[in-house]
Design an enzyme around this catalytic site. Sequence first.
Site, PDB file in Angstrom:
ATOM      1  CE1 TYR A 142       0.833   1.129   4.532  1.00 13.59           C
ATOM      2  CE2 TYR A 142       0.367  -1.397   4.522  1.00 13.59           C
ATOM      3  CZ  TYR A 142       0.904  -0.240   5.108  1.00 13.59           C
ATOM      4  OH  TYR A 142       1.283  -0.498   6.193  1.00 13.59           O
ATOM      5  NE  ARG A 152       6.752   0.002   5.050  1.00 17.20           N
ATOM      6  CZ  ARG A 152       6.425  -0.832   6.095  1.00 17.20           C
ATOM      7  NH1 ARG A 152       5.230  -0.677   6.859  1.00 17.20           N
ATOM      8  NH2 ARG A 152       7.286  -1.617   6.197  1.00 17.20           N
ATOM      9  CG  HIS A 157       1.930  -4.611  11.521  1.00 13.21           C
ATOM     10  ND1 HIS A 157       2.567  -3.828  11.652  1.00 13.21           N
ATOM     11  CD2 HIS A 157       0.962  -4.299  10.611  1.00 13.21           C
ATOM     12  CE1 HIS A 157       2.361  -2.707  10.901  1.00 13.21           C
ATOM     13  NE2 HIS A 157       1.541  -3.023   9.993  1.00 13.21           N
TER      14      HIS A 157
END
Lengths: 235, 166
Positions: A142, A152, A157
């Site tokens: 994105y 990115r 995460h």
Amino acid sequence: MATPLRRDGRDAHPDRDHPAYRSTALRHPRQPLVPLHDPETELARPFLGAGPIAPLDHDLTAQRGGQPLGERIVVTGRVRDGNGAPLAGQLVEVWQANASGRYAQAEDRHDAPLDPNFAGVGRCLTDAAGTYRFVTVKPGPYPWRNHDKAWRPSHIHFSLFGTAFASRLITQMYFPGDPLFPYDPVMQSVTDEAARERMVAAFDLDATVDQWATGYRWDIVLRGPAATVFEDVEG
Amino acid sequence: MAVQELTPAQTVGPFYGFALPYPAGPVVAEGGSLRLRGTVFDGAGEPVPDALVEVLQADVDGRLDGGLFGRCSTAPEGRFAFTTVRPGPTADGCAPHLAVIVHARGLLLHLHTRVYFPGEALNAADPVLAVVPEDRRHTLIAVEEERGFRFDIRLQGEDETVFFDV
């Protein structure tokens, strides 16, 4: 007294002052950190009262009514401490964008579709061998506003605790061969190449499920206990 | 001793709010009557609306087994607030305190700090406060308010909070 943690190897972490990632400019301390040796509180293990893990918490493709769009994947690996010991019963929290590169959070304004069947949040506990396993879809890359044409690379995460507050880790898992790696100041903030590669998962045929999902393996290493005189005596 | 090939840290990023906070996160101790609140500021003195503050503390008797844990996002205005109990002094001779971790967008590796209490006689003998330069020690002491304590966190700049290499 809580077990002290090893202090070596922490130079794998990024410097907090990393000008290429612009948001670091006003958010890193300029004063030197004060060394804290073997502090009792930070070496304690937090009691995580977030409630029991629900059966579908590890399967990000089955938390809503239908199947999310995207490339279904299995992400699995082992969580170990810096001495190689598996960390069992570890809470692993993950979150990610959907296959189009959009987070299910109101503040994300990226002009890509939300997926009503994908929340992008998962958690699980590691088993006795320190293994975690999630089923999800591969997140899309994105754009962000750090610099011209900033994108990115796809990432998931991860949040872990280890044995103590002092072994806390929040990081990101990347996918192998992503062409965006060299242009991403967040990933490149880890300057040691070998350390950077430790954030990249590997395609894994063992984790791949025939006719259903490709598999990725990603192992995680958290700070381990320092050797003590007593352990030496006991052999 | 084998090499400790640690997994490197990365920022929590801006979009964790749908994932990490949970309803009971700001309740460090069930039924506690101590309110601890504050704001996270950046180096320009602006509130940081996308930080995540985590705390770990002893219980009222200073016990740390199964340490009391809390988690609070600073969205949307940079503020956090915890409900807890006043921790007892820990066995290592430290005055009552909370250990604090700050995560944020723009922080590639989280930061550790501590909250101490004003007017606490044990502060004078606390071994951690003792190694903090005297002119910066006040950044670790909460401010008493009508309804609890306030502890602001300044990531950078004037009155920058003391952070620890743990």
